[in-house]
Design a protein around this motif. Structure first.
Motif, PDB file in Angstrom:
ATOM      1  N   ASP A 155      33.291  -3.596 -38.720  1.00 52.77           N
ATOM      2  CA  ASP A 155      33.446  -2.972 -37.423  1.00 52.77           C
ATOM      3  C   ASP A 155      32.347  -1.957 -37.150  1.00 52.77           C
ATOM      4  OD1 ASP A 155      35.924  -0.451 -38.328  1.00 52.77           O
ATOM      5  OD2 ASP A 155      34.289  -1.381 -39.454  1.00 52.77           O
ATOM      6  N   SER A 198      26.829 -15.304 -38.210  1.00 57.41           N
ATOM      7  CA  SER A 198      28.209 -15.288 -37.737  1.00 57.41           C
ATOM      8  C   SER A 198      28.242 -15.225 -36.214  1.00 57.41           C
ATOM      9  CB  SER A 198      28.948 -14.079 -38.320  1.00 57.41           C
ATOM     10  OG  SER A 198      30.224 -13.930 -37.738  1.00 57.41           O
ATOM     11  N   THR A 199      29.110 -16.034 -35.621  1.00 54.19           N
ATOM     12  CA  THR A 199      29.293 -15.970 -34.169  1.00 54.19           C
ATOM     13  C   THR A 199      30.318 -14.915 -33.794  1.00 54.19           C
ATOM     14  OG1 THR A 199      30.935 -17.755 -34.329  1.00 54.19           O
ATOM     15  CG2 THR A 199      28.660 -18.375 -33.817  1.00 54.19           C
ATOM     16  N   ALA A 200      31.258 -14.625 -34.692  1.00 59.24           N
ATOM     17  CA  ALA A 200      32.303 -13.641 -34.406  1.00 59.24           C
ATOM     18  C   ALA A 200      31.788 -12.220 -34.554  1.00 59.24           C
ATOM     19  CB  ALA A 200      33.499 -13.868 -35.334  1.00 59.24           C
ATOM     20  N   TYR A 201      30.843 -12.004 -35.483  1.00 58.02           N
ATOM     21  CA  TYR A 201      30.314 -10.671 -35.745  1.00 58.02           C
ATOM     22  C   TYR A 201      28.785 -10.740 -35.713  1.00 58.02           C
ATOM     23  CZ  TYR A 201      35.078  -9.878 -37.355  1.00 58.02           C
ATOM     24  OH  TYR A 201      36.439  -9.801 -37.435  1.00 58.02           O
ATOM     25  N   GLU A 259      27.580 -15.665 -42.669  1.00 57.36           N
ATOM     26  CA  GLU A 259      28.682 -16.298 -43.382  1.00 57.36           C
ATOM     27  C   GLU A 259      28.126 -17.390 -44.278  1.00 57.36           C
ATOM     28  OE1 GLU A 259      30.887 -17.628 -40.039  1.00 57.36           O
ATOM     29  OE2 GLU A 259      31.912 -15.703 -39.719  1.00 57.36           O
ATOM     30  N   THR A 266      23.992 -20.963 -34.773  1.00 58.25           N
ATOM     31  CA  THR A 266      25.062 -21.074 -35.763  1.00 58.25           C
ATOM     32  C   THR A 266      24.728 -22.060 -36.869  1.00 58.25           C
ATOM     33  OG1 THR A 266      26.149 -22.777 -34.440  1.00 58.25           O
ATOM     34  CG2 THR A 266      26.814 -20.501 -34.056  1.00 58.25           C
TER      35      THR A 266
END
Length: 372
Positions: free
Chosen positions: A7, A305-308, A313, A352
């Protein structure tokens, strides 16, 4: 305190796993080879080996569910590169580099796996120790294990993620190389264009310069004012600098000057921490392995990472295949390395697909080398 680092905004200067992999390899070569050389210097061996800090990693740190050790005399050595910084925005110690060296039973083959520090992984629970709070099981950045539980937690994290039994660890403090540079009277390096970098407080004219400790540290950290500001150029600059330092350290100018040689070895050994069971003989084997240009240096297969954004990853299939080979002490043939790290075009940081940057190549414009 956050349960992890996912975060927090990523540090822009720390995006390249290749930079840390190359810097660790070169600094480890310099430091560990100097330890091996120290064994031949009469009267100072005990003093120099006494400089090395020993940190015990216990069964309580690693837990009972450890990976089984391969039924051979192979060794797996965890190698960490740490950077201690103070100031308004940061204080403490961080592991900028996490690698695993695999030495074959006869010590005639080796392989090194690099784990990107920005990797988002499933971290195991670790106990608190020496003022550190410990780590709860959660998804976070791989290098956060050191902040929460120290070397023991990092050791447990790598074993848990890879299934590879680790035998020893070596930690190198990169700020310690300031003393190494000063001890040999500085390092001659070609500066292709003037450097004015307020972030690292570096002000250098173009041409051949002799960099001393503080200047050297600023130079290997500088990024914003050089080239296009990317880490790709900084990788090459760091590699050039540490190679120049190794050349100076192994030159007749240093080796025939007892005071200068001792000063360099003294600074080098003060920058190293190991477990108590890591003997000088194992250090020698590690040094010889790291010195070879033929051993594979393999980055754990990864993608952005696509989320962060800014994090990476692992590619589960190729990564597991790589880890199984190391855990079973199976030779890493060139075909196996290609299988785990396929050749793909250079991608942007928002893609990605797997991202495997090619090593940079540059040529220094300053000739001739004044040290040659």
């Amino acid at each position: 305190m956050s349960s992890g680092l996912i975060d927090e905004p990523p540090a822009p200067e720390d995006k390249s796993p290749s930079r840390r992999r190359r810097l660790l390899r070169l600094l480890a070569i310099v430091t560990v080879i100097m330890l091996a050389v120290a064994a031949t210097v009469c009267g100072v061996y005990a003093k120099l080996t006494g400089n090395v800090r020993h940190i015990e990693v216990t069964r309580e740190d690693l837990g009972d569910a450890r990976p089984a050790k391969a039924p051979t005399a192979a060794l797996n050595i965890l190698m960490l590169g740490s950077d201690q910084r103070g100031g308004k925005n940061y204080a403490g110690e961080r592991t900028d580099i996490i690698m695993l060296a695999h030495l074959s039973p006869k010590r005639n083959h080796a392989a090194v796996i690099s784990f990107p520090r920005d990797s988002l992984v499933q971290l195991p629970a670790c106990r608190s120790r020496e003022g550190l709070p410990g780590q709860q099981r959660h998804r976070g950045m791989i290098n956060s294990s050191f902040n929460f539980g120290g070397i023991g937690c990092t050791w447990k994290t790598i074993e848990t993620l890879t299934g590879i039994h680790i035998d020893h660890f070596v930690k190198v403090d990169f700020t310690g190389f300031k003393g190494m540079v000063d001890a040999i009277g500085g390092v001659d390096l070609c500066i292709p264009e003037p450097i004015r970098d307020k972030y690292v407080q570096l002000n250098l004219p173009a041409g051949w310069q002799t960099l001393l400790g503080e200047q050297a540290l600023g130079y290997v950290r500088a990024r914003h004012s050089l080239g296009d500001g990317s880490d790709i150029g900084r990788i090459q600059r760091q590699q050039d600098f540490v190679a120049a330092m190794a050349k100076k350290a192994m030159s007749g100018e240093t080796l025939t000057d007892p005071a200068r040689l001792f000063g360099f070895l003294d600074a080098a050994t003060k920058s190293v921490s190991t477990d108590p069971d890591l003997t000088p003989g194992i250090m020698r084997d590690l040094a010889l392995s790291l010195s070879s240009d033929e051993i594979p240096f393999i980055t754990t297969p990864w993608r952005y990472s696509t989320a962060y954004p800014g994090r990476v990853e692992w590619l589960e299939g190729p990564a597991k295949k790589l880890f199984r080979s190391i855990a079973a002490d199976q030779p890493l043939t060139s075909s196996k390395v290609r299988d785990t790290q396929p050749t793909v075009p250079l991608r942007t940081k928002t893609d990605t697909v797997p991202y495997f940057p090619e090593p940079p190549t540059t040529t220094a414009p300053c000739t001739p080398d004044p040290a040659s």
